[in-house]
Design an enzyme around this catalytic site. Structure first.
Site, PDB file in Angstrom:
ATOM      1  N   SER A   1       0.826  -1.217   0.000  1.00 33.38           N
ATOM      2  CA  SER A   1       0.000   0.000   0.000  1.00 33.38           C
ATOM      3  C   SER A   1       0.858   1.265   0.000  1.00 33.38           C
ATOM      4  CB  SER A   1      -0.910   0.017   1.229  1.00 33.38           C
ATOM      5  OG  SER A   1      -1.674  -1.170   1.279  1.00 33.38           O
TER       6      SER A   1
HETATM    7  N1  SAM Z   1      -0.602  -5.067   4.104  1.00 27.86           N
HETATM    8  C1  SAM Z   1       0.134  -5.314   2.889  1.00 27.86           C
HETATM    9  C2  SAM Z   1       1.529  -4.757   2.900  1.00 27.86           C
HETATM   10  O1  SAM Z   1       1.925  -4.125   3.891  1.00 27.86           O
HETATM   11  O2  SAM Z   1       2.239  -4.997   1.919  1.00 27.86           O
HETATM   12  C3  SAM Z   1      -0.596  -4.863   1.660  1.00 27.86           C
HETATM   13  C4  SAM Z   1      -1.695  -5.750   1.345  1.00 27.86           C
HETATM   14  S1  SAM Z   1      -2.327  -5.820  -0.280  1.00 27.86           S
HETATM   15  C5  SAM Z   1      -2.982  -4.207  -0.539  1.00 27.86           C
HETATM   16  C6  SAM Z   1      -3.738  -6.858   0.086  1.00 27.86           C
HETATM   17  C7  SAM Z   1      -3.372  -8.269   0.412  1.00 27.86           C
HETATM   18  O3  SAM Z   1      -4.547  -8.953   0.857  1.00 27.86           O
HETATM   19  C8  SAM Z   1      -2.870  -9.061  -0.781  1.00 27.86           C
HETATM   20  O4  SAM Z   1      -1.604  -9.581  -0.511  1.00 27.86           O
HETATM   21  C9  SAM Z   1      -3.911 -10.156  -0.960  1.00 27.86           C
HETATM   22  O5  SAM Z   1      -3.384 -11.379  -1.441  1.00 27.86           O
HETATM   23  C10 SAM Z   1      -4.449 -10.293   0.439  1.00 27.86           C
HETATM   24  N2  SAM Z   1      -5.772 -10.923   0.560  1.00 27.86           N
HETATM   25  C11 SAM Z   1      -6.869 -10.790  -0.211  1.00 27.86           C
HETATM   26  N3  SAM Z   1      -7.877 -11.547   0.264  1.00 27.86           N
HETATM   27  C12 SAM Z   1      -7.403 -12.171   1.379  1.00 27.86           C
HETATM   28  C13 SAM Z   1      -7.944 -13.089   2.320  1.00 27.86           C
HETATM   29  N4  SAM Z   1      -9.210 -13.532   2.259  1.00 27.86           N
HETATM   30  N5  SAM Z   1      -7.163 -13.517   3.331  1.00 27.86           N
HETATM   31  C14 SAM Z   1      -5.876 -13.113   3.438  1.00 27.86           C
HETATM   32  N6  SAM Z   1      -5.300 -12.248   2.574  1.00 27.86           N
HETATM   33  C15 SAM Z   1      -6.055 -11.767   1.566  1.00 27.86           C
END
Ligand code: SAM
Length: 223
Positions: free
Chosen positions: A65
């Site tokens: 992000s």
């Molecule tokens: N917090 C992260 C960072 O500091 O890099 C950024 C996260 S990114 C915007 C969103 C993440 O949510 C992705 O890696 C995606 O694979 C994950 N995601 C989506 N659905 C999910 C779920 N049901 N459970 C766990 N992770 C999930």
């Protein structure tokens, strides 16, 4: 970990120009953002942009992000340092590393094993001992360690997943982007006994939260 001087200088500039000049006032959050080397969570080819005011690709169509959004969401949790926190969407591990400096214990769940592995490797490069990463569907929460004083979802949900509300401690708060593909609003949820109240705050653009209590696979067809 030793780092090139320019990374540190860029990071300190990021904090002043992107956070302090906007609305990040929580000193503990600002200190954490001054300390965590974002560049180690960014793939080599994008590392020169690690302290820029934007999200960056981390593989699997996912992103780390925008730094300001990481600071803002962390500030919205109003952590004092003794909380147990659950993060949904480990991604690069950067947000979890930031949380590790402002909370007691951090549990984080990522849906892609490859991202969870890389996040763990990046976190291991730092002197961080209070982050536990698990692969799975974060929309189910992580009941074994509940209740959580704070929950942070870093992917966009159609609605707040009920298991996350159920696993929030009395007096706890949950921050989550809620909305569809075009855009979402960051929502803050507060638990008081069996009652929940919530506030809608800023407009954001996150990747989808895919899972049992989130969006169904391929619901956003550009993925
Ligand atoms: N917090 C992260 C960072 O500091 O890099 C950024 C996260 S990114 C915007 C969103 C993440 O949510 C992705 O890696 C995606 O694979 C994950 N995601 C989506 N659905 C999910 C779920 N049901 N459970 C766990 N992770 C999930």
């Amino acid at each position: 970990m030793a780092e090139k001087g320019s990374y540190e200088a860029n990071r300190l500039r990021m904090v002043e120009e992107q956070f302090v000049r906007r609305d990040i006032t929580d000193k503990r959050v600002l200190d954490a953002m001054r300390k965590v080397p974002r560049h180690i969570f960014v793939p080599e080819e994008h590392r020169h942009l690690a302290y820029s005011d934007c999200p960056l690709p981390i593989g699997q169509n996912q992103t780390i992000s925008q730094p300001y959004i990481v600071a803002l969401m962390t500030q919205m949790l109003a952590l004092k340092g003794d909380e147990v926190v659950l993060e949904i969407g480990t991604g690069s591990g950067y947000q979890a590393a930031v949380l590790s400096l402002v909370a007691k214990e951090v549990y984080t769940i990522e849906r892609y094993e490859i991202l969870a592995q890389r996040a763990l490797e990046s976190i291991k490069q730092l002197d961080v001992k209070n982050v536990t990463v698990q692969v799975g569907d974060g929309t189910l929460g992580w009941p074994e360690h509940a209740p959580y004083d704070a929950i942070l979802a870093t992917a966009a949900a159609p609605n707040v997943p009920q298991p996350l509300l159920d696993q929030l401690a009395d007096g706890g708060r949950l921050v989550i982007p809620v909305g569809g593909r075009i855009g979402q609003y960051l929502e803050s949820w507060f638990r008081e006994g069996d009652k929940f109240r919530h506030e809608q705050t800023v407009a954001v653009a996150f990747v989808p939260l895919l899972g049992k209590h989130g969006w169904k696979d391929n619901a956003w067809d550009w993925l």
